[in-house]
Structure formats: C-alpha cells, structure tokens
Design an enzyme around this catalytic site. Structure first.
Site, PDB file in Angstrom:
ATOM      1  N   ARG A   1     -12.502  -9.790  47.337  1.00  0.00           N
ATOM      2  CA  ARG A   1     -13.268  -9.019  48.319  1.00  0.00           C
ATOM      3  C   ARG A   1     -14.053  -7.935  47.594  1.00  0.00           C
ATOM      4  NH1 ARG A   1      -8.040  -9.685  50.275  1.00  0.00           N
ATOM      5  NH2 ARG A   1      -7.878 -10.966  52.162  1.00  0.00           N
TER       6      ARG A   1
ATOM      7  N   LYS B   1      -5.280  -6.625  50.728  1.00  0.00           N
ATOM      8  CA  LYS B   1      -4.924  -6.065  52.026  1.00  0.00           C
ATOM      9  C   LYS B   1      -3.410  -5.920  52.137  1.00  0.00           C
ATOM     10  CE  LYS B   1      -8.894  -7.663  54.726  1.00  0.00           C
ATOM     11  NZ  LYS B   1      -9.336  -8.468  55.889  1.00  0.00           N
TER      12      LYS B   1
ATOM     13  N   HIS C   1     -20.204 -10.838  50.094  1.00  0.00           N
ATOM     14  CA  HIS C   1     -19.290 -11.713  50.833  1.00  0.00           C
ATOM     15  C   HIS C   1     -19.730 -13.170  50.748  1.00  0.00           C
ATOM     16  CE1 HIS C   1     -15.778 -11.917  53.343  1.00  0.00           C
ATOM     17  NE2 HIS C   1     -16.402 -12.698  54.205  1.00  0.00           N
TER      18      HIS C   1
ATOM     19  N   ARG D   1     -18.339 -14.560  47.678  1.00  0.00           N
ATOM     20  CA  ARG D   1     -16.923 -14.894  47.863  1.00  0.00           C
ATOM     21  C   ARG D   1     -16.797 -16.262  48.526  1.00  0.00           C
ATOM     22  NH1 ARG D   1     -11.549 -12.884  48.892  1.00  0.00           N
ATOM     23  NH2 ARG D   1     -10.839 -13.171  51.047  1.00  0.00           N
TER      24      ARG D   1
ATOM     25  N   HIS E   1      -5.692 -14.735  51.338  1.00  0.00           N
ATOM     26  CA  HIS E   1      -5.497 -14.919  52.779  1.00  0.00           C
ATOM     27  C   HIS E   1      -4.001 -15.042  53.070  1.00  0.00           C
ATOM     28  CE1 HIS E   1      -9.785 -16.753  53.348  1.00  0.00           C
ATOM     29  NE2 HIS E   1      -9.791 -15.449  53.323  1.00  0.00           N
TER      30      HIS E   1
ATOM     31  N   TYR F   1     -13.208 -23.327  55.650  1.00  0.00           N
ATOM     32  CA  TYR F   1     -13.844 -24.115  54.597  1.00  0.00           C
ATOM     33  C   TYR F   1     -13.532 -25.610  54.704  1.00  0.00           C
ATOM     34  CZ  TYR F   1     -14.376 -19.500  52.518  1.00  0.00           C
ATOM     35  OH  TYR F   1     -14.688 -18.183  52.304  1.00  0.00           O
TER      36      TYR F   1
END
Length: 307
Positions: A156, A180, A252, A255, A278, A287
């Site tokens: 990110r 995150k 992004h 990415r 993720h 995807y």
C-alpha cells in the site's frame, strides 16, 4: 391511510424521535414518494403494498438503470417506513422483510499493462540518470526507488512512504512491512528494486539531518516522511512524460498491476493475498477475472478439442 399522510407521519417520527438530519429526511421523502407514485399507477396504495408490489417498484428502478446502491437506499427507506407502520399498528406485517437487498457489483480494479509499467519504470530510470541539478537528481532517484519498490512488492502507498530506513540497512532481499492492524508480513524484493533503493539510500544519508530522521523517505511534513499525495503527484507527472494517460496511473493502480501480473504469470490467489496483506481472501478475489482469463487461454491453447 393515504400514502401521502403515512409518509408525512413517518417523516415526522424520524425527525422528532430519531433526530434525522434534513438531508436524510429529504432522501426518504424522495424515495417513498417515488415508489408511492409508481404503485399508484397500478392502483396500489403504498401503505397497503405487498412484497411483490415492492419488488415490482425496485425492478422498475433497475429497468431504468438506477445503480444498485440507489435501489438499496430506496429499499432501506421502505424498510424503515413499513417498520414504522407495523410499530404503530397500521399493518400486521412488514412486506420488505422477505426482499433481498440489491447487490452492488464490485468494479474491476484498474490495472496497467506490463508494457505500460515498463515504460514508467524505464522513464523513471532515465530521469534518475540524467537529472543534473542536486535537488532534481535526489527527487528523480527517490521516485525511481519508490516505483521499483512499489511494483516489486505491491505494498500500500501508506506502507511504502512510511517505511523506516532500518528496513534496508541489512540484507534486504526481503522487506518486513507493517500493514493494517499492525500486522507484519514479509515480501521479496527484486534485484532492480534493491539496486534502486541502495542508490537512493546513498543520497538520502547525505541529506542534512538524515541521521535524526527514522524514515526511509524523509520530508518536511507533519509525519516526517514523504506524503502520499506528493508521491501520487510526482507519479502523475512521470506518467505524462512517459506518454501515458495520467488518469489511469496512481500508486494504487500499480498495486493492482503487481497483483494482476503475478496471477497472469502463474501465481495462486492465496500467495497474492499474503503478499498484498489482505486479511480475507474475499478481498483478493477482485482479481479472479485475471485467473479466468488465464484459464480460458490455457484451455484454448492446450485442449485437443479447442478451436
């Protein structure tokens, strides 16, 4: 009870008892009056509508190409309205209870082709080599290092600009990224990314006050490191100079390109999930269209009965 009276009573309750904002009340009014008008054309009074009547009204919105989000918002207003009628004793049931919320289609991620990414990276490398003025040279080398690292890892943009300088002080064939929820993951670095980072690190360490700044990409900002917006702006400028559509280029999008290009070349979804950081595989499943294209090509090229 007439529809107009029921709607006014409902809105009055939402305002007085729940403190709904004026914009919310106006949104409820528009949606309820629109459905009431649609049903009235069929001789149906909104407060007496059945589940099939509500579905008919929502189907009409879909036929007029209203977005799923608009249909869902309208259904939400109807749910509140009929719960009010039930609570007040005007109805013995809630016809919206058996109606499914219209599902929003997740848009496919915008990606860059391998050729376009190559053009970006080549242009960044060219400018890093040709910039003569000290400040411009530092910015060009930094941008090249940022791009090579971003495309090599798929991290990110907030993770990238917030990398501590310590992550590249030792053997940096891998980076430890804090993502995150303070979760850490390890991602490999390509040789090109390692070379670009080492070149940048030499210039970074020569900057005044660099020893006192813990960030890999220091800047005069509140955070102490390069702002995401500055990187995005520099990337747009580079894209323009590389002859690419700037609207299609962002950190992004790179990415997304990282993930899509991995899948196109044989990586499995679980691996990409881990590399992207993720927590849920469902997030990575945006995807799957890439996997479907790859499987279709595989069957077309290798199945004995394929045309």
């Amino acid at each position: 009870m007439r529809a107009s009276v029921a709607i006014e009573n409902f809105l009055e309750m939402m305002s007085a008892e729940r403190g709904a904002a004026d914009n919310t009340l106006e949104s409820y009014r528009r949606d309820l009056e629109s459905v009431a008008e649609t049903l009235a054309a069929r001789g149906i009074n909104l407060p007496e509508a059945k589940a099939d009547d509500i579905r008919h009204a929502l189907d009409g919105m879909a036929a007029q190409d209203f977005a799923a989000s608009s249909q869902a918002r309208c259904l939400s207003a109807l749910r509140q309205f009929f719960r009010f009628l039930y609570a007040e004793g005007f109805r013995q049931d809630d016809p919206t209870g058996v109606i499914d919320t219209p599902k929003k289609q997740k848009p496919l991620p915008r990606i860059l082709s391998v050729d376009h990414v190559t053009r970006l990276l080549d242009r960044a490398a060219l400018e890093a080599n040709e910039a003569a003025e000290a400040d411009e040279h530092l910015k060009a080398v930094r941008l090249h290092a940022l791009l090579e690292t971003l495309y090599a890892t798929g991290m990110r943009v907030s993770e990238l600009v917030g990398l501590p300088a310590s992550v590249v002080r030792t053997d940096h064939r891998f980076l430890i990224i804090r993502g995150k929820g303070a979760k850490e993951r390890m991602v490999p670095l390509s040789q090109k990314a390692r070379d670009a980072l080492q070149r940048y690190l030499q210039l970074r360490d020569a900057m005044p006050g660099a020893d006192e700044n813990p960030w890999l990409f220091p800047a005069l900002s509140e955070s102490g490191h390069l702002a995401r917006q500055v990187f995005a702006r520099e990337l747009k400028g580079l894209a323009a100079r590389a002859g690419l559509n700037t609207a299609s280029v962002s950190p992004h999008v790179l990415r997304h390109a990282f993930a899509s290009h991995l899948l196109q070349n044989g990586a499995d979804l679980r691996t990409v999930q881990q590399l992207l950081g993720h927590s849920d595989i469902s997030t990575t499943q945006i995807y799957t269209h890439v996997l479907e294209e790859r499987l279709h090509k595989l069957v077309s090229e290798h199945h004995p009965l394929a045309d």
